[in-house]
Design a protein around this motif. Structure first.
Motif, PDB file in Angstrom:
ATOM      1  N   SER A  63       5.275  -5.418  17.450  1.00 42.42           N
ATOM      2  CA  SER A  63       5.748  -4.079  17.093  1.00 42.42           C
ATOM      3  C   SER A  63       6.460  -4.087  15.741  1.00 42.42           C
ATOM      4  CB  SER A  63       6.681  -3.553  18.180  1.00 42.42           C
ATOM      5  OG  SER A  63       7.887  -4.291  18.194  1.00 42.42           O
ATOM      6  N   PHE A  64       6.802  -5.265  15.230  1.00 43.43           N
ATOM      7  CA  PHE A  64       7.472  -5.334  13.923  1.00 43.43           C
ATOM      8  C   PHE A  64       6.477  -5.572  12.778  1.00 43.43           C
ATOM      9  CE2 PHE A  64      11.054  -6.423  16.750  1.00 43.43           C
ATOM     10  CZ  PHE A  64      11.906  -5.392  16.361  1.00 43.43           C
ATOM     11  N   PHE A  65       5.182  -5.592  13.105  1.00 44.16           N
ATOM     12  CA  PHE A  65       4.175  -5.789  12.073  1.00 44.16           C
ATOM     13  C   PHE A  65       3.261  -4.570  11.959  1.00 44.16           C
ATOM     14  CE2 PHE A  65       5.611 -10.006  13.036  1.00 44.16           C
ATOM     15  CZ  PHE A  65       5.576 -10.649  11.808  1.00 44.16           C
ATOM     16  N   ALA A  66       2.548  -4.499  10.870  1.00 44.38           N
ATOM     17  CA  ALA A  66       1.576  -3.420  10.702  1.00 44.38           C
ATOM     18  C   ALA A  66       0.392  -3.955   9.927  1.00 44.38           C
ATOM     19  CB  ALA A  66       2.205  -2.240   9.956  1.00 44.38           C
ATOM     20  N   VAL A  67      -0.772  -3.311  10.125  1.00 46.74           N
ATOM     21  CA  VAL A  67      -1.975  -3.735   9.406  1.00 46.74           C
ATOM     22  C   VAL A  67      -2.120  -2.852   8.173  1.00 46.74           C
ATOM     23  CG1 VAL A  67      -4.473  -3.938   9.522  1.00 46.74           C
ATOM     24  CG2 VAL A  67      -3.078  -4.552  11.500  1.00 46.74           C
ATOM     25  N   LYS A  68      -2.162  -3.485   7.039  1.00 46.61           N
ATOM     26  CA  LYS A  68      -2.354  -2.733   5.785  1.00 46.61           C
ATOM     27  C   LYS A  68      -3.796  -2.920   5.322  1.00 46.61           C
ATOM     28  CE  LYS A  68       1.742  -1.079   4.228  1.00 46.61           C
ATOM     29  NZ  LYS A  68       2.078  -0.683   5.601  1.00 46.61           N
ATOM     30  N   ARG A  69      -4.478  -1.826   5.093  1.00 46.80           N
ATOM     31  CA  ARG A  69      -5.842  -1.922   4.560  1.00 46.80           C
ATOM     32  C   ARG A  69      -5.784  -1.673   3.073  1.00 46.80           C
ATOM     33  NH1 ARG A  69      -8.510  -2.262   9.327  1.00 46.80           N
ATOM     34  NH2 ARG A  69      -7.390  -1.168  10.969  1.00 46.80           N
ATOM     35  N   SER A  70      -6.393  -2.595   2.326  1.00 48.83           N
ATOM     36  CA  SER A  70      -6.284  -2.489   0.875  1.00 48.83           C
ATOM     37  C   SER A  70      -7.431  -1.651   0.313  1.00 48.83           C
ATOM     38  CB  SER A  70      -6.284  -3.874   0.238  1.00 48.83           C
ATOM     39  OG  SER A  70      -7.413  -4.577   0.711  1.00 48.83           O
ATOM     40  N   GLY A  71      -7.160  -0.967  -0.779  1.00 51.67           N
ATOM     41  CA  GLY A  71      -8.181  -0.200  -1.495  1.00 51.67           C
ATOM     42  C   GLY A  71      -8.894   0.789  -0.595  1.00 51.67           C
ATOM     43  N   LEU A  72     -10.218   0.753  -0.625  1.00 48.17           N
ATOM     44  CA  LEU A  72     -11.016   1.698   0.151  1.00 48.17           C
ATOM     45  C   LEU A  72     -11.336   1.134   1.532  1.00 48.17           C
ATOM     46  CD1 LEU A  72     -13.362   2.595  -2.808  1.00 48.17           C
ATOM     47  CD2 LEU A  72     -11.731   4.164  -1.748  1.00 48.17           C
ATOM     48  N   GLY A  73     -10.624   0.100   1.928  1.00 48.12           N
ATOM     49  CA  GLY A  73     -10.926  -0.523   3.206  1.00 48.12           C
ATOM     50  C   GLY A  73     -11.978  -1.594   3.049  1.00 48.12           C
ATOM     51  N   LEU A  74     -12.378  -1.857   1.800  1.00 51.91           N
ATOM     52  CA  LEU A  74     -13.426  -2.860   1.576  1.00 51.91           C
ATOM     53  C   LEU A  74     -12.840  -4.250   1.457  1.00 51.91           C
ATOM     54  CD1 LEU A  74     -15.459  -0.870  -1.100  1.00 51.91           C
ATOM     55  CD2 LEU A  74     -16.084  -1.251   1.282  1.00 51.91           C
TER      56      LEU A  74
END
Lengths: 306, 301
Positions: free
Chosen positions: B44-55
């Motif tokens: 719960s203390f982490f998150a997924v970051k998607r970079s750019g356009l998700g590519l």
């Protein structure tokens, strides 16, 4: 000497049943026929409320397809199609219903037996051995009784999907064999029903701890039947955990399968088939209650003789 | 003589004796309860970051309290907690009130045919959860229900699945399924009230309803508290009934209860947020249980 209790509570695990016959005959507690009638009316009203949906289920199972929602819902229809409905149920989608039923039995009977054994061993040790950390273990287990299973289902899903046992038999079976409530109940029961002298005598005779436990199990039997019964019902009726863990229809229990059928809104699986499936899925629970309750009262009676 | 020299080896021996009994359960308990709880708290203390356009793929980053801030700003989640609170505030007192009255009636000398009623009230426990909800979903179904059919025939339009009716329809399923169970628990506690106590009260002029409310009810307070706490917890974990109701009530939001809201995050692959929602719900249940215990304990004094 045998002491036979005039037990009005054959079905409940109650300690200290008072003699009630005396109270009933007491002259100071006589009541007027009017209030007696009023009480009876209230009780019948609630009995109707509790039984009517079950009655609807029983009646609906006997109706031919198409008849289920026509005419009086609470009375039998024109035709008596109980046998055909059962046949249709077990033939639907290549007989997947019997597979679900078998899965439910496997999860509930297997999980019930293993969880009862593990919980009563742990409860016995907590009651009878004064080892360091005993209260810490009991406190943690007790806190877990208050944590409801559905809240735990999502964390379990996260862990199980990370380890890859998702969508296997074990994803449902492993959580089913842990019963904190069982540990709580068997600790209380072992503390009051297994005399320390029995354990001491066993040790003097040179018996191993497991053998002594094996003798104690007989005294704990009523508590163990209770744990098994409640765990069986809990696993049999579990829906969230298996629906989350199992994508494969051939692994699913009957609850998950039936809700899937219900969501088809009558096509291709008819409402009559869903209702018949619900009816059949209740039968093992009722059978378990009836068969084990007789065992239970026997266990209680044996306890009273001692 | 020091007590330590005697106690230590004996405590160690007790530990050696207890280990084969305790460890199998404890090991599985750790796997099924402690590891998932701990894992969820960490997640719960982490998150997924998607970079750019998700590519460029996704990476997991430390988010601090970010997910928790999100939970408390999430209108859907707050609304779901509000809904279960509303259902609980109505349903739990009604159910336990009925259960207490029925248990007192079965226990009293006024009633006849108690054995039949005890079984009749317990029957719904044989069809709990999803199966009960399934049966009720047919009894609620707008065009198919035999109950709405009956009311229509006498000229009254009834719907069980409008937005306004849904909390009450769900509360009714819960009441139907669990009242008998609670009746049996309370009845079992009533059985343990000594007959002598009631006789003494009757001689002092206290009998009937007065005796039931003034003497029996206070004596069975622990059992009542237990049923209260478990019923409150049961409401917060509401899931089976609303999900099954969805087949007759398409208007039912998919975040109707907190568990449903967390499951929607899960199906949206928002795992870290689902973990945070579960942790908040678990913590909420703990706090509410403690508050209920406290409030009831104070009343006893």
């Amino acid at each position: 000497m045998t002491v036979t209790l005039p037990s009005p509570t054959r079905n409940e695990p109650v300690a200290g049943v008072p003699n009630r016959r005396r109270r009933r005959a007491h002259p100071l507690t006589t009541v007027s026929p009017a209030s007696r009638l009023f009480v009876l009316a209230v009780m019948i009203l609630f009995a109707v409320y509790f039984l009517l949906p079950v009655w609807w289920l029983v009646v609906s199972v006997t109706k031919g397809s198409g008849e289920i929602f026509s005419g009086n819902g609470f009375w039998f229809g024109e035709s008596f199609a109980f046998v055909e409905n059962i046949k249709t149920l077990f033939q639907a989608q290549g007989g997947v219903y019997s597979r679900w039923l078998l899965n439910s039995l496997l999860y509930a009977v297997g999980g019930g037996i293993v969880s009862t054994l593990l919980a009563s061993m742990c409860g016995y040790a907590l009651a009878k051995f004064r080892f360091p950390g005993r209260e810490a273990v009991f406190g943690t287990v007790l806190a877990a009784v208050l944590l409801p299973a559905p809240v735990l289902a999502i964390p379990l899903y996260l862990v199980f999907s990370a380890t890859g046992i998702i969508n296997t038999f074990w994803a449902v079976f492993i959580p089913s064999i842990v019963s904190p409530f069982g540990v709580y109940l068997s600790r209380i029961y072992a503390a009051s029903s297994i005399p320390d002298a029995l354990i001491e005598a066993g040790r003097i005779d040179g018996a191993g701890e497991m053998r002594i436990f094996g003798m104690g199990v007989r005294l704990m039997a009523p508590a163990m039947v209770t744990i098994f019964l409640f765990q069986f019902v809990a696993i049999w009726t579990n829906f969230l955990l298996p629906s989350l863990m199992l994508a494969d229809s051939s692994l699913q229990p009957v609850t998950v399968g039936l809700v899937g059928w219900r969501e088809m809104q009558g096509n291709p699986i008819s409402y009559t088939t869903v209702v018949t499936g619900a009816f059949v899925s209740v039968v093992p629970v009722v059978a378990m209650f009836l068969s084990l309750q007789s065992f239970w009262s026997k266990g209680l009676a044996a306890g009273a003789v001692k | 003589m020091s007590p330590l020299t005697i106690q230590r080896p004996s405590r160690r021996r007790e530990l050696r004796r207890a280990a084969p009994f305790v460890l199998p359960f404890l090991l599985l308990f750790v796997v099924v309860y402690l590891v998932p709880t701990g894992y969820s708290v960490v997640q719960s203390f982490f998150a997924v970051k998607r970079s750019g356009l998700g590519l460029g793929g996704a990476e997991t980053v430390f988010a601090g309290l970010g997910n928790y801030v999100r939970v408390f700003q999430d209108g859907d989640f707050i609304a779901s907690v509000g809904r279960v609170t509303f259902i609980g505030v109505i349903q739990v007192p009604v159910m336990l009130g009925i259960a207490l009255v029925l248990a007192l009636l079965i226990d009293s000398s006024v009633s006849t045919g108690r054995k039949f009623f005890r079984v009749a009230y317990f029957v719904p426990y044989g069809l709990p959860g999803v199966i009960a909800a399934l049966v009720w979903s047919f009894l609620y179904a707008p065009s198919l229900s035999p109950i709405t059919g009956f009311f229509a025939s006498i000229g009254v339009d009834v719907s069980f699945v409008t937005d306004g009716a849904l909390p009450f329809s769900i509360a009714n399923i819960l009441t139907w399924a669990w009242t008998g169970y609670n009746t049996i628990l309370i009845f079992a506690a009533l059985q343990a009230v000594p007959a002598e106590t009631m006789e003494a009260a009757a001689i002092d002029g206290c009998s009937g309803w007065k005796a039931a409310l003034l003497i029996k009810v206070p004596l069975i307070r622990p059992a009542l508290l237990l049923t209260l706490v478990f019923s409150v917890i049961g409401t917060f974990q509401l899931y089976n009934e609303p999900v099954t109701m969805k087949s007759v009530a398409p208007n039912l939001p998919s975040t109707y209860t907190p568990i449903m809201a967390a499951l929607r995050s899960l199906s949206g692959n928002d795992f870290n947020y689902a973990a945070a929602q579960s942790v908040v719900l678990g913590a909420l249940i703990c706090v509410v249980s403690v508050l209920v215990f406290r409030a009831s304990a104070r009343r006893v004094d």
